[in-house]
Motif scaffolding. Structure first.
Motif, PDB file in Angstrom:
ATOM      1  N   VAL A 109      27.008 -11.638   3.508  1.00  0.00           N
ATOM      2  CA  VAL A 109      27.200 -11.845   4.625  1.00  0.00           C
ATOM      3  C   VAL A 109      27.277 -13.500   4.792  1.00  0.00           C
ATOM      4  CG1 VAL A 109      25.825 -11.963   6.904  1.00  0.00           C
ATOM      5  CG2 VAL A 109      26.113  -9.692   5.480  1.00  0.00           C
ATOM      6  N   ASP A 110      26.266 -14.122   4.019  1.00  0.00           N
ATOM      7  CA  ASP A 110      26.437 -15.712   3.979  1.00  0.00           C
ATOM      8  C   ASP A 110      27.685 -16.221   3.788  1.00  0.00           C
ATOM      9  OD1 ASP A 110      23.702 -15.570   4.905  1.00  0.00           O
ATOM     10  OD2 ASP A 110      22.989 -15.988   2.681  1.00  0.00           O
ATOM     11  N   MET A 111      28.503 -15.628   2.498  1.00  0.00           N
ATOM     12  CA  MET A 111      29.551 -16.086   2.228  1.00  0.00           C
ATOM     13  C   MET A 111      30.643 -15.773   3.378  1.00  0.00           C
ATOM     14  SD  MET A 111      32.004 -14.733  -0.842  1.00  0.00           S
ATOM     15  CE  MET A 111      32.270 -13.247   0.015  1.00  0.00           C
ATOM     16  N   LEU A 112      30.498 -14.553   3.935  1.00  0.00           N
ATOM     17  CA  LEU A 112      31.462 -14.143   5.091  1.00  0.00           C
ATOM     18  C   LEU A 112      31.281 -15.110   6.236  1.00  0.00           C
ATOM     19  CD1 LEU A 112      31.232 -10.317   4.830  1.00  0.00           C
ATOM     20  CD2 LEU A 112      33.343 -11.723   4.282  1.00  0.00           C
ATOM     21  N   LEU A 113      30.232 -15.321   6.536  1.00  0.00           N
ATOM     22  CA  LEU A 113      29.763 -16.413   7.646  1.00  0.00           C
ATOM     23  C   LEU A 113      30.303 -17.745   7.665  1.00  0.00           C
ATOM     24  CD1 LEU A 113      26.612 -14.865   9.107  1.00  0.00           C
ATOM     25  CD2 LEU A 113      28.866 -14.453   9.912  1.00  0.00           C
TER      26      LEU A 113
END
Length: 805
Positions: free
Chosen positions: A519-523
């Motif tokens: 999620v951190d990477m996607l955001l």
């Protein structure tokens, strides 16, 4: 007198000067201490503080770079001084001096020096040596040791030949280590070891005692001692008999290395030293000092300083080579080939490698190849093939050249194929450690793929293949393998090589592996993978979709606003604790939809919040009272809304519930008149803690009265202060000069002839008029207002200042 340190030599003269010399004998510092002989110099282990004493009774202990410290003159000569080895540290500010007494000086917490007598009454102190917590000193009777830690004197070692004058044949002391003291006096040497006493034997005895482990006589008089590993360096004062006359003459001093035995010694080497005027010197004129860190020995005479150094590695190797001992030649000093300048290193090294191979010590032989073969690639290839012949390619693999100088690719591939046959882990280690340009990457990829056909689930081979694909820039294939293995490097690979286009259809896999990281990477990369795309991919996995949208909302309350309606159900299903914060923070959430979901699931707190937000505060209050039955929350809610009707509803609901009445009495005093509640309480109703509640109401009322009175006093004081300030301001004079004009006729306010009488009116608003240009006074006799300011605001322009002349 001299004292040595690792980096310099301290030299005292008969004329009261102290010189600091570097190892080459150059003077680096000079100190004027006295006009007479320097008796003793002592340095701490750091070489930052020095203690000096002189024949005229001066004692100085100071920092070499600050000159701050102890400076004192005594009325008798001070023969010796010794500073604590750790003097630089604040809690070891101690030193001792020796004259007729042995005195200890300590600096206390008030920065003052306190003196203690450690010993007296046995003649002059001639030598002091301080090591760790032990102080050894000599006087006319013998040698004593004092433990500074326990404040106990440990021993007394008597001198053997009392016929020798102590001033002509002084005692030599040196510490070999923290527990071994070497004593030389006349022709006698004793080695003393300080040991711990058995607790059962202590009684009134010191906690330590001294055991003399070696005692023997020497041929000549001892002028100095120093340890050398397990041997002893001795400086001898030599007297020899003349061949033609029956008298002795002074010969050159001797520097010997001896091996000590319990009752004798064995001479290892002996050198006679040529120093100036040795024929006139006495035993006391020589001194031996040593530098522990450098294995340097300094022989000091009145006119010369001789530096002695232990034989170096080259000297030793010369001797070993003469004996044809090639192995020992390299092993003698754990060989560092670059320091061997006078030998054919490669020849010796190859002989040593051959010897190790013959012994079967293949790893040591391979390790020596790095130093022996160096940059000779032909020799390297020959050694690799030799190790292949004896089946030891693994041993040499980790030492092969891999920098600017390298072997042919075929050599490295040969070793990789060998590992791939027998050791997958070793093969993987080489792939990680070796640069990819050392070998043909495609050939190794093919070899690994062939092995995977036989073992398709082998994690080591799969990980290694992914690394090979990465080096070959086939990132899609590497990513597939990493995702399949759920390898921790998958995220690093995506970031490093910008593989976001390749993971659009693999988002679920990434989140199954590590939700938080995914999620951190996607955001962090919304510009590369849009929110809509992520939501679409996660549509069938609502629990993952919730994690993504929740983090998106935490970062920015407005970015995913079109999904806020959808998030209501996700929070309700997977994360109720965060539902209420979401409803509070979101400005795009449809309240009717949220209310419907919360009511279906009987989420009371969330429903109360939504009802109050939609304006149905009475219903919200009713739910708090009826379903939550929480009077404190009901009161807090009524306070937040600040609505009289809500307070009325709350009182009506609570009037027949004693616990609610108690809560109201305790909390509503500042919002609702408590009398209204008290009048409505039925007579005879039993209310818990009623007395305490009434007392609190009275206390709150008294507090309010006090606050009002205090505020009134402050208001009156401030008003008076401001009035006085305004009065002072209005009483000030106003400058009028020829630049000012009448606001009515616009002529200069002052007449051209100042001798004639004139009247000018000046208002506090700074508007000025000729008196005759002003209209008549208004309704208040004697008070006139500025016409300009009165026109702008129907109020006073201020009082009037009249200037008449």
């Amino acid at each position: 007198l001299t004292y040595t340190h690792t980096h310099f030599l301290a030299l005292g003269t008969h004329f009261g000067k102290v010189f600091l010399l570097d190892i080459q004998g150059n003077v680096t510092q000079k100190f004027e201490i006295s006009s007479v002989k320097i008796n003793q110099i002592s340095l701490d282990e750091s070489g930052e503080h020095v203690g000096i004493c002189s024949e005229d009774g001066k004692v100085q202990v100071f920092g070499l770079y600050t000159r701050e410290g102890f400076h004192e003159n005594f009325d008798c000569p001070i023969k010796v001084v010794a500073v604590h080895p750790q003097f630089t540290r604040s809690n070891y500010k101690q030193f001792v001096t020796g004259g007729n007494k042995l005195l200890l000086y300590e600096r206390n917490w008030l920065n003052r020096w306190k003196t203690s007598v450690l010993h007296e009454g046995e003649g002059s102190i001639t030598n002091i040596q301080w090591r760790a917590n032990l102080i050894a000193w000599s006087n006319n009777v013998g040698v004593k040791i004092y433990d500074i830690g326990t404040k106990q004197r440990i021993t007394n070692v008597l001198r053997d030949n009392v016929s020798l004058r102590p001033d002509m044949y002084p005692c030599s002391l040196c510490w070999k280590d923290n527990a071994t003291l070497i004593v030389g006096w006349g022709k006698s040497i004793k080695i003393c070891v300080v040991k711990e006493r058995n607790p059962t034997e202590m009684r009134d005895l010191p906690s330590r005692y001294v055991e003399i482990v070696s005692a023997f006589e020497t041929e000549f008089f001892i002028s100095g001692l120093a340890p050398l590993a397990d041997q002893l360096v001795t400086l001898y004062f030599v007297k020899e008999n003349s061949e033609h006359m029956d008298e002795e003459f002074r010969a050159r001093p001797r520097l010997d290395i001896i091996q000590t035995l319990p009752e004798s010694c064995e001479e290892i080497s002996s050198d006679a030293l040529t120093v100036r005027n040795f024929q006139d010197n006495e035993c006391r004129d020589y001194r031996l000092e040593h530098s522990e860190g450098e294995s340097l020995f300094y022989i000091i005479s009145p006119k010369d300083i001789v530096v002695a150094k232990e034989r170096d590695q080259d000297d030793h190797i010369d001797w070993l080579l003469e004996k044809k001992k090639y192995e020992e030649a390299l092993m003698a000093a754990e060989i560092s080939f670059k320091n061997i300048k006078r030998h054919d290193v490669q020849k010796i090294g190859m002989a040593y490698i051959n010897h190790l191979v013959e012994k079967g010590d293949y790893d040591s032989a391979a390790r020596k190849c790095q130093k022996v073969l160096g940059k000779n690639m032909d020799l390297w290839e020959n050694e690799v093939y030799r190790f292949k012949t004896i089946g030891q390619l693994k041993a040499i693999s980790q030492y092969l050249p891999r920098g600017d100088l390298r072997l042919r690719p075929a050599i490295y591939e040969m070793i990789l194929h060998e590992f791939l046959k027998t050791d997958y882990e070793g093969f993987a280690t080489l792939i990680r450690e070796w640069p990819g340009e050392l070998y043909n990457n495609m050939a190794i990829v093919q070899a690994v793929s062939d092995h995977l056909k036989r073992d398709p689930t082998n994690r080591t081979l799969l990980t290694t293949l992914a690394e090979l694909y990465t080096y070959d820039q086939r990132y899609d294939k590497a990513l597939e393998i990493y995702l399949k293995l759920r390898h921790k490097d998958v995220y690093q690979l995506i970031h490093k090589h910008n593989l976001f286009a390749s993971i659009e259809d693999k988002i679920v896999l990434l989140m199954d592996f590590d939700k938080e990281k995914a999620v951190d990477m996607l955001l962090d990369n919304e510009d590369k993978i849009s929110t809509d795309r992520v939501v679409e991919e996660l549509a069938d996995r609502p629990e993952l979709l919730h994690v993504y949208l929740h983090k998106l909302f935490k970062r920015d309350h407005h970015k995913g606003q079109k999904y806020h309606e959808r998030q209501i159900g996700l929070y309700a299903e997977y994360d109720r604790p965060n539902l209420l914060p979401f409803l509070r923070d979101s400005t795009h959430c449809p309240l009717e939809k949220a209310l419907e979901v919360c009511q279906q699931r009987n989420f009371v707190e969330e429903t109360v919040f939504l009802l109050s937000r939609m304006g149905n505060c009475r219903r919200a209050l009713q739910m708090i009272m009826e379903e939550l039955e929480d009077v404190d929350k009901a009161i807090e809610f009524a306070k937040e809304q600040d609505d009289a009707e809500l307070w009325e509803d709350l009182i009506s609901y609570s009037i027949d519930k004693p616990p609610f009445i108690t809560g109201l009495l305790n909390n509503i005093g500042t919002h609702v008149d408590p009398i209204l509640l008290i009048h409505r309480i039925k007579e005879g109703m039993e209310i818990p803690n009623l007395r305490d509640s009434l007392v609190k109401i009275l206390q709150d009322y008294n507090l309010q009265i006090l606050l009002r009175e205090g505020c009134k006093k402050i208001l009156v004081a401030d008003s008076l202060s401001l009035l006085q300030k305004m009065h002072r301001t209005q009483m000030r004079g106003v400058r009028v000069d020829e630049e000012n004009i009448c606001e009515s006729c616009h002529a200069t306010i002052l007449p051209s002839d100042m001798a004639k009488p004139f009247n000018v009116v000046v208002f506090h608003c700074r508007h000025m008029f000729h008196k005759e240009c002003l209209p008549s006074s208004g309704t208040i006799p004697g008070v006139q207002f500025c016409n300009i300011c009165s026109a702008k605001r129907r109020g006073p322009g201020g009082g009037i200042l009249e200037m008449k002349k």
